[in-house]
Scaffold this motif. Structure first.
Motif, PDB file in Angstrom:
ATOM      1  N   SER A 137      47.760  57.658  42.318  1.00 54.11           N
ATOM      2  CA  SER A 137      47.895  57.847  43.768  1.00 54.11           C
ATOM      3  C   SER A 137      46.629  57.486  44.532  1.00 54.11           C
ATOM      4  CB  SER A 137      48.266  59.299  44.072  1.00 54.11           C
ATOM      5  OG  SER A 137      47.235  60.181  43.641  1.00 54.11           O
ATOM      6  N   SER A 138      45.461  57.639  43.910  1.00 54.28           N
ATOM      7  CA  SER A 138      44.208  57.444  44.656  1.00 54.28           C
ATOM      8  C   SER A 138      43.307  56.364  44.052  1.00 54.28           C
ATOM      9  CB  SER A 138      43.432  58.765  44.735  1.00 54.28           C
ATOM     10  OG  SER A 138      44.198  59.756  45.374  1.00 54.28           O
ATOM     11  N   TYR A 139      43.084  56.432  42.739  1.00 51.96           N
ATOM     12  CA  TYR A 139      42.092  55.532  42.138  1.00 51.96           C
ATOM     13  C   TYR A 139      42.508  54.071  42.239  1.00 51.96           C
ATOM     14  CZ  TYR A 139      39.290  53.097  38.668  1.00 51.96           C
ATOM     15  OH  TYR A 139      38.471  52.192  38.042  1.00 51.96           O
ATOM     16  N   ILE A 140      43.747  53.756  41.902  1.00 48.08           N
ATOM     17  CA  ILE A 140      44.177  52.353  41.938  1.00 48.08           C
ATOM     18  C   ILE A 140      44.114  51.814  43.367  1.00 48.08           C
ATOM     19  CG2 ILE A 140      46.163  50.821  41.606  1.00 48.08           C
ATOM     20  CD1 ILE A 140      46.938  52.465  39.196  1.00 48.08           C
ATOM     21  N   GLN A 141      44.493  52.652  44.335  1.00 51.10           N
ATOM     22  CA  GLN A 141      44.383  52.215  45.742  1.00 51.10           C
ATOM     23  C   GLN A 141      42.920  51.999  46.114  1.00 51.10           C
ATOM     24  OE1 GLN A 141      47.045  51.477  47.787  1.00 51.10           O
ATOM     25  NE2 GLN A 141      45.396  50.591  49.014  1.00 51.10           N
ATOM     26  N   HIS A 142      42.032  52.845  45.605  1.00 46.94           N
ATOM     27  CA  HIS A 142      40.593  52.677  45.838  1.00 46.94           C
ATOM     28  C   HIS A 142      40.114  51.340  45.263  1.00 46.94           C
ATOM     29  CE1 HIS A 142      36.253  53.368  45.538  1.00 46.94           C
ATOM     30  NE2 HIS A 142      36.352  53.140  44.243  1.00 46.94           N
ATOM     31  N   VAL A 143      40.555  51.018  44.056  1.00 42.24           N
ATOM     32  CA  VAL A 143      40.163  49.747  43.427  1.00 42.24           C
ATOM     33  C   VAL A 143      40.650  48.560  44.262  1.00 42.24           C
ATOM     34  CG1 VAL A 143      40.544  48.268  41.415  1.00 42.24           C
ATOM     35  CG2 VAL A 143      40.042  50.707  41.100  1.00 42.24           C
ATOM     36  N   LEU A 144      41.894  48.634  44.729  1.00 46.45           N
ATOM     37  CA  LEU A 144      42.453  47.539  45.519  1.00 46.45           C
ATOM     38  C   LEU A 144      41.720  47.379  46.847  1.00 46.45           C
ATOM     39  CD1 LEU A 144      46.282  48.090  44.885  1.00 46.45           C
ATOM     40  CD2 LEU A 144      44.788  46.389  43.824  1.00 46.45           C
ATOM     41  N   ASP A 145      41.428  48.493  47.513  1.00 43.38           N
ATOM     42  CA  ASP A 145      40.715  48.422  48.799  1.00 43.38           C
ATOM     43  C   ASP A 145      39.322  47.839  48.627  1.00 43.38           C
ATOM     44  OD1 ASP A 145      42.900  49.511  50.057  1.00 43.38           O
ATOM     45  OD2 ASP A 145      42.117  51.567  50.080  1.00 43.38           O
ATOM     46  N   GLN A 146      38.598  48.305  47.606  1.00 44.77           N
ATOM     47  CA  GLN A 146      37.247  47.805  47.376  1.00 44.77           C
ATOM     48  C   GLN A 146      37.260  46.335  46.960  1.00 44.77           C
ATOM     49  OE1 GLN A 146      34.292  49.517  47.904  1.00 44.77           O
ATOM     50  NE2 GLN A 146      35.675  50.981  48.884  1.00 44.77           N
ATOM     51  N   GLY A 147      38.232  45.964  46.129  1.00 48.11           N
ATOM     52  CA  GLY A 147      38.337  44.571  45.703  1.00 48.11           C
ATOM     53  C   GLY A 147      38.632  43.637  46.857  1.00 48.11           C
ATOM     54  N   LYS A 148      39.548  44.057  47.754  1.00 47.28           N
ATOM     55  CA  LYS A 148      39.851  43.245  48.942  1.00 47.28           C
ATOM     56  C   LYS A 148      38.628  43.084  49.826  1.00 47.28           C
ATOM     57  CE  LYS A 148      44.763  44.479  49.243  1.00 47.28           C
ATOM     58  NZ  LYS A 148      45.779  45.245  50.023  1.00 47.28           N
ATOM     59  N   ALA A 149      37.843  44.155  49.966  1.00 52.31           N
ATOM     60  CA  ALA A 149      36.641  44.084  50.799  1.00 52.31           C
ATOM     61  C   ALA A 149      35.632  43.080  50.235  1.00 52.31           C
ATOM     62  CB  ALA A 149      36.003  45.476  50.915  1.00 52.31           C
ATOM     63  N   VAL A 150      35.487  43.054  48.904  1.00 56.65           N
ATOM     64  CA  VAL A 150      34.561  42.105  48.279  1.00 56.65           C
ATOM     65  C   VAL A 150      35.065  40.675  48.454  1.00 56.65           C
ATOM     66  CG1 VAL A 150      33.543  41.374  46.089  1.00 56.65           C
ATOM     67  CG2 VAL A 150      33.738  43.810  46.615  1.00 56.65           C
ATOM     68  N   ILE A 151      36.379  40.470  48.265  1.00 58.90           N
ATOM     69  CA  ILE A 151      36.953  39.128  48.445  1.00 58.90           C
ATOM     70  C   ILE A 151      36.753  38.657  49.879  1.00 58.90           C
ATOM     71  CG2 ILE A 151      39.128  37.841  48.522  1.00 58.90           C
ATOM     72  CD1 ILE A 151      40.076  39.486  46.140  1.00 58.90           C
ATOM     73  N   PHE A 152      36.993  39.552  50.836  1.00 58.76           N
ATOM     74  CA  PHE A 152      36.836  39.192  52.239  1.00 58.76           C
ATOM     75  C   PHE A 152      35.389  38.833  52.565  1.00 58.76           C
ATOM     76  CE2 PHE A 152      36.057  40.567  56.671  1.00 58.76           C
ATOM     77  CZ  PHE A 152      36.887  39.657  57.309  1.00 58.76           C
ATOM     78  N   LYS A 153      34.465  39.569  51.963  1.00 52.90           N
ATOM     79  CA  LYS A 153      33.046  39.311  52.225  1.00 52.90           C
ATOM     80  C   LYS A 153      32.606  37.978  51.635  1.00 52.90           C
ATOM     81  CE  LYS A 153      28.442  41.163  51.282  1.00 52.90           C
ATOM     82  NZ  LYS A 153      27.677  42.245  50.623  1.00 52.90           N
ATOM     83  N   ASN A 154      33.122  37.639  50.470  1.00 51.23           N
ATOM     84  CA  ASN A 154      32.662  36.437  49.762  1.00 51.23           C
ATOM     85  C   ASN A 154      33.453  35.175  50.094  1.00 51.23           C
ATOM     86  OD1 ASN A 154      30.764  37.992  48.434  1.00 51.23           O
ATOM     87  ND2 ASN A 154      32.081  38.369  46.668  1.00 51.23           N
ATOM     88  N   ARG A 155      34.521  35.316  50.848  1.00 51.42           N
ATOM     89  CA  ARG A 155      35.386  34.154  51.071  1.00 51.42           C
ATOM     90  C   ARG A 155      34.732  33.132  51.993  1.00 51.42           C
ATOM     91  NH1 ARG A 155      39.719  35.195  55.785  1.00 51.42           N
ATOM     92  NH2 ARG A 155      38.333  36.179  57.283  1.00 51.42           N
ATOM     93  N   ARG A 156      35.255  31.913  51.953  1.00 51.49           N
ATOM     94  CA  ARG A 156      34.851  30.858  52.873  1.00 51.49           C
ATOM     95  C   ARG A 156      35.850  30.826  54.022  1.00 51.49           C
ATOM     96  NH1 ARG A 156      33.722  25.438  49.480  1.00 51.49           N
ATOM     97  NH2 ARG A 156      32.896  24.837  51.498  1.00 51.49           N
ATOM     98  N   LEU A 157      35.354  30.799  55.246  1.00 52.46           N
ATOM     99  CA  LEU A 157      36.239  30.767  56.400  1.00 52.46           C
ATOM    100  C   LEU A 157      36.995  29.444  56.447  1.00 52.46           C
ATOM    101  CD1 LEU A 157      34.056  32.386  59.202  1.00 52.46           C
ATOM    102  CD2 LEU A 157      35.665  33.469  57.641  1.00 52.46           C
ATOM    103  N   LYS A 158      38.239  29.513  56.935  1.00 50.68           N
ATOM    104  CA  LYS A 158      39.096  28.334  57.017  1.00 50.68           C
ATOM    105  C   LYS A 158      39.421  28.032  58.479  1.00 50.68           C
ATOM    106  CE  LYS A 158      39.638  28.200  52.493  1.00 50.68           C
ATOM    107  NZ  LYS A 158      38.906  27.225  51.678  1.00 50.68           N
ATOM    108  N   LEU A 159      39.574  26.744  58.755  1.00 52.05           N
ATOM    109  CA  LEU A 159      40.048  26.276  60.057  1.00 52.05           C
ATOM    110  C   LEU A 159      41.413  25.640  59.837  1.00 52.05           C
ATOM    111  CD1 LEU A 159      39.768  25.583  63.057  1.00 52.05           C
ATOM    112  CD2 LEU A 159      38.513  23.518  62.377  1.00 52.05           C
ATOM    113  N   TYR A 160      42.455  26.254  60.423  1.00 50.06           N
ATOM    114  CA  TYR A 160      43.827  25.796  60.242  1.00 50.06           C
ATOM    115  C   TYR A 160      44.297  25.034  61.480  1.00 50.06           C
ATOM    116  CZ  TYR A 160      44.175  29.116  56.340  1.00 50.06           C
ATOM    117  OH  TYR A 160      43.979  29.806  55.161  1.00 50.06           O
ATOM    118  N   THR A 161      45.158  24.063  61.263  1.00 49.72           N
ATOM    119  CA  THR A 161      45.837  23.384  62.360  1.00 49.72           C
ATOM    120  C   THR A 161      47.293  23.189  61.984  1.00 49.72           C
ATOM    121  OG1 THR A 161      45.819  21.437  63.804  1.00 49.72           O
ATOM    122  CG2 THR A 161      45.271  21.079  61.492  1.00 49.72           C
TER     123      THR A 161
END
Length: 498
Positions: A137-161
């Protein structure tokens, strides 16, 4: 013979690994497996990627074997993850869990049209069964939230058209977004800049607030002002500050309202959706039909002057051309655009910023830019002294000049010049131009622009005087005519009574 230190450490390591293996086989433990890919989708699982990112960020100091990936233009260029057959320990709220990275040979054979994977990789989470509720109920959601935050921080921004409305090339295409604009280098008054930054920060932290007041988590910005005042640069600065992708929506290539709705649904959260020059993108107020009817009437009048045979041929050709042109035209309507950005479908996804830009705000339909759709109106004005100081720092690395800065301050207060023109005149054109030469170039350009504005103002004044004089003459003539008419009427009444 006494054993060496190396042999002792090696045996201790083997014993520890064996104990760990036996512990994982304990009947009191629970294991959850996350596979890298699924047979149905034949692509990497998003959950697996997120967990792998979390473990990589938290295991770099503890794991012995790591895999490294270099990501260019990222805030963390070296991304680490657990290697195969590696185990690490994690702790959450005082509870210890164990993660292991494993792989095995594929169980299915390759089939036509369905590629086979060399290995099947998976992550295994092991924990004591008495902590089942906490982990699931808590730990796996914690892992997912933290993992998403790291991915978001390290990602390269995209320009879409958005692509054209052809069936073989629809939806969005993208490239890397690498615009260097930042608020620090934006030519704008500091108070106004700070106000925008505070608004963006408040929006980024407003998930719970928007949910509480019952609004979709989005915000609209209207950037308006003359050409060259930095509207596109402002968009790039916002994207970089928020670390959001940019979707550049070209309305003229959108076939109809349904396609527009589909495009907006396909945009991701944490993004900036931009429609530049909204007043020129489409005729959204019904004028398109009036223009089409007028053009058709003009064509019919011209055709009546030709002979009957050529008239029929021309009419067929014009109809074909008109049908072809109508197919290429966008049929997006004002109501369709309003419903897409502010209707029920606008709530599909969150944390989006929608930006309209225009050179002529008075041309826009009030329904399009009302508060609630375009929440914040930002005027991008001509360059003034505070904005000039930012540009001088950017282009010349100078913050003051006792003799020339006061002259420039006075001229900028008397002349309307865009930041783009000021920046062009500040930029050195050769290696021999120094700071003083560039500032003098700007002063000369400002003086020329001031003289031109004064001449145009003088011509407008003279024209206004001529119009006023003409109106005065016409008014006097009308008065004389009215007086003459009254006299004639009175004479007729007099002779009629006699």
């Amino acid at each position: 013979m006494a054993m060496g230190i190396g042999e002792i450490l090696s045996q201790l390591g083997s014993i520890a690994a064996s104990l760990m293996f036996l512990y994982t086989l304990c009947p009191l433990n629970v294991q959850i497996t996350f596979y890298e890919s699924s047979d149905e989708r034949l692509k990497q699982s998003e959950t697996y990627t997120i967990i792998q990112t979390y473990l990589g960020a938290n295991s770099s100091q503890r794991a012995k074997r790591l895999k490294a990936e270099v990501v260019e233009d990222s805030q963390s260029p070296l991304v680490l993850s657990m290697d195969d057959k590696e185990e690490i320990e994690d702790e959450f709220n005082g509870v210890k869990v164990w993660w292991s990275s494993n792989s095995k040979a594929p169980t299915r054979k390759a089939s036509s049209g369905r590629p086979n994977f060399d290995v099947v990789r998976y992550l295994t989470l092991t924990f004591h069964k008495r902590h089942r509720d906490l982990i699931t109920s808590s730990y796996i959601q914690h892992v997912l939230d933290q993992g998403k935050a790291v991915i978001f921080k390290n990602r390269r921004l995209k320009l879409y058209t958005n692509n054209s409305g052809c069936w073989w090339m629809s939806g969005w295409s993208h490239t890397n977004f690498a615009h260097p604009a930042r608020f620090e280098t934006l030519a704008m008054e500091p108070e106004k800049k700070e106000e925008i930054i505070n608004d963006l920060v408040k929006f980024k932290k407003g998930k719970e607030y928007y949910a509480k007041v019952g609004k979709a988590w989005k915000r609209g910005y209207l950037l308006y002002g003359p050409p060259g005042t930095g509207k596109s640069t402002m968009i790039s600065a916002i994207a970089n500050f928020m670390n959001y992708d940019v979707y550049d929506l070209e309305l003229t290539t959108v076939k109809d309202n349904n396609e527009l709705k589909t495009l907006l649904i396909e945009t991701s959260s944490k993004s900036v959706i931009v429609i530049e020059d909204i007043d020129c993108s489409l005729e959204l107020t019904g004028q398109r039909k009036k223009k089409k009817e007028k053009d058709r009437n003009d064509k019919n009048e011209n055709k009546e002057k030709t002979d009957k045979k050529s008239e029929e041929e021309d009419e067929d050709d014009d109809d074909d051309d008109e049908e072809e042109e109508e197919k290429r035209k966008s049929n997006v309507t004002l109501s369709g655009l309003l419903n897409s950005i502010d209707g029920i479908w606008s709530s599909c996804g969150g944390e989006r910023i929608i930006i309209f830009t225009t050179n002529f705000v008075d041309k826009l339909d009030p329904a399009l830019i009302r508060r609630g759709r375009m929440d914040k109106h930002i005027e991008m004005s001509y360059c003034r002294y505070q904005a000039f100081k930012v540009l001088a720092k950017n282009y010349l690395d100078v913050e003051s000049h006792g003799d020339l800065f006061p002259i420039i301050e006075k001229l900028l207060g008397e002349t309307n010049m865009s930041p783009a023109d000021v920046a062009e005149n500040l930029m050195p054109k050769s290696t021999t131009e120094d700071v003083e030469a560039c500032l003098k170039n700007l002063i000369q350009y400002l003086e020329i622009a001031k003289e031109k504005e004064e001449e145009e103002a003088k011509k407008k004044g003279e024209k206004a005087q001529l119009v006023a004089g003409k109106d005065k003459q016409e008014l006097a003539q009308d008065c004389r005519m009215n007086r003459w008419r009254r006299q004639v009427k009175n004479m007729r009444n007099f002779f009629g009574s006699c």
